[in-house]
Scaffold this motif. Structure first.
Motif, short mmCIF file in Angstrom:
data_model
loop_
_atom_site.label_atom_id
_atom_site.label_comp_id
_atom_site.label_asym_id
_atom_site.label_seq_id
_atom_site.Cartn_x
_atom_site.Cartn_y
_atom_site.Cartn_z
N ARG A 73 -69.60 44.19 70.80
CA ARG A 73 -68.24 43.74 71.11
C ARG A 73 -68.32 42.72 72.24
O ARG A 73 -68.27 43.05 73.41
N ASN A 74 -68.38 41.47 71.87
CA ASN A 74 -68.65 40.37 72.78
C ASN A 74 -67.36 39.62 73.09
O ASN A 74 -66.55 39.40 72.19
N ILE A 75 -67.17 39.20 74.34
CA ILE A 75 -65.95 38.49 74.72
C ILE A 75 -65.78 37.19 73.94
O ILE A 75 -64.66 36.73 73.74
N THR A 76 -66.87 36.60 73.46
CA THR A 76 -66.73 35.36 72.70
C THR A 76 -66.09 35.59 71.33
O THR A 76 -65.65 34.64 70.69
N ASP A 77 -66.05 36.85 70.87
CA ASP A 77 -65.38 37.17 69.61
C ASP A 77 -63.87 37.37 69.80
O ASP A 77 -63.14 37.49 68.82
N PHE A 78 -63.43 37.43 71.05
CA PHE A 78 -62.03 37.68 71.36
C PHE A 78 -61.29 36.35 71.51
O PHE A 78 -61.81 35.40 72.08
N TYR A 79 -60.08 36.30 70.99
CA TYR A 79 -59.25 35.12 71.20
C TYR A 79 -57.79 35.52 71.25
O TYR A 79 -57.39 36.56 70.74
N LEU A 80 -57.01 34.68 71.92
CA LEU A 80 -55.58 34.89 72.05
C LEU A 80 -54.90 34.23 70.86
O LEU A 80 -55.20 33.09 70.52
N VAL A 81 -54.00 34.96 70.23
CA VAL A 81 -53.38 34.52 68.98
C VAL A 81 -52.02 33.88 69.27
O VAL A 81 -51.22 34.42 70.01
N ARG A 82 -51.80 32.73 68.65
CA ARG A 82 -50.51 32.05 68.70
C ARG A 82 -50.17 31.55 67.30
O ARG A 82 -51.06 31.29 66.50
N GLN A 83 -48.90 31.38 67.02
CA GLN A 83 -48.47 30.84 65.73
C GLN A 83 -48.87 29.38 65.59
O GLN A 83 -49.29 28.93 64.53
N PHE A 85 -51.26 26.33 66.16
CA PHE A 85 -52.70 26.16 66.37
C PHE A 85 -53.00 25.44 67.68
O PHE A 85 -53.92 25.83 68.40
N ASP A 86 -52.27 24.38 67.98
CA ASP A 86 -52.54 23.63 69.21
C ASP A 86 -52.29 24.49 70.45
O ASP A 86 -53.06 24.44 71.41
N GLU A 87 -51.24 25.29 70.42
CA GLU A 87 -50.97 26.20 71.54
C GLU A 87 -52.08 27.24 71.65
O GLU A 87 -52.55 27.55 72.75
N GLN A 88 -52.50 27.78 70.51
CA GLN A 88 -53.58 28.77 70.51
C GLN A 88 -54.85 28.18 71.10
O GLN A 88 -55.52 28.81 71.92
N ARG A 89 -55.18 26.98 70.70
CA ARG A 89 -56.37 26.31 71.22
C ARG A 89 -56.25 26.13 72.73
O ARG A 89 -57.19 26.43 73.48
N ALA A 90 -55.10 25.70 73.21
CA ALA A 90 -54.90 25.46 74.64
C ALA A 90 -54.99 26.75 75.46
O ALA A 90 -55.65 26.78 76.50
N VAL A 91 -54.37 27.84 74.99
CA VAL A 91 -54.41 29.08 75.76
C VAL A 91 -55.82 29.67 75.75
O VAL A 91 -56.23 30.29 76.74
N ASN A 92 -56.56 29.47 74.68
CA ASN A 92 -57.92 29.99 74.63
C ASN A 92 -58.88 29.17 75.50
O ASN A 92 -59.78 29.73 76.12
N ILE A 93 -58.67 27.88 75.57
CA ILE A 93 -59.47 27.06 76.49
C ILE A 93 -59.18 27.48 77.93
O ILE A 93 -60.10 27.64 78.74
N ASP A 94 -57.91 27.70 78.24
CA ASP A 94 -57.55 28.15 79.58
C ASP A 94 -58.18 29.52 79.88
O ASP A 94 -58.69 29.74 80.98
N PHE A 95 -58.17 30.42 78.90
CA PHE A 95 -58.77 31.74 79.08
C PHE A 95 -60.28 31.61 79.33
O PHE A 95 -60.83 32.27 80.21
N GLU A 96 -60.94 30.75 78.56
CA GLU A 96 -62.38 30.52 78.77
C GLU A 96 -62.65 29.98 80.16
O GLU A 96 -63.65 30.35 80.80
N ASN A 97 -61.78 29.10 80.65
CA ASN A 97 -61.94 28.58 82.01
C ASN A 97 -61.81 29.68 83.05
O ASN A 97 -62.53 29.67 84.06
#
Length: 112
Positions: A73-83, A85-97
């Motif tokens: 169970r690796n954190i790289t398999d986890f992502y934040l879900v949004r309806q 796609f662009d918002e989902q990508r942005a929140v996940n980049i922020d989370f990775e930061n």
């Protein structure tokens, strides 16, 4: 590292872990979100424990970071879900930061 550097690293790690928790607390209560929230909450409690010295807190946080990227169970398999796609990508980049800020605070830059 000297005592002052360990103290600074601990403070930076605590701030970074708090930022991750703030994101997870706003997410829907999915099982994976609860799992990661629990892991980061445990680390926050450890970093805040006045009975733990700064060096031990930083060393333990470094171990915690390594475990985030271990097999299974690796954190790289986890992502934040949004309806959206662009918002989902942005929140996940922020989370990775935010995750990178934890790694940077404890000197785990090569972990991934």
């Amino acid at each position: 590292m000297n005592f002052e550097q360990y103290r600074h690293s601990r403070e930076a790690a605590a701030k970074a872990v708090s930022a991750v928790l703030a994101v997870l607390e706003k997410e829907p209560a999915r099982i994976d979100v609860r799992h990661w929230h629990g892991r980061f909450a445990a680390m926050a409690r450890f970093l805040a424990d006045p009975d733990v010295d700064d060096k031990s807190a930083v060393d333990e946080t470094l171990e915690f970071v390594s475990e985030l990227y271990a097999a299974g169970r690796n954190i790289t398999d986890f992502y934040l879900v949004r309806q959206d796609f662009d918002e989902q990508r942005a929140v996940n980049i922020d989370f990775e930061n935010k995750l990178d800020a934890i790694k940077h605070a404890v000197g785990a830059g090569g972990v991934r």
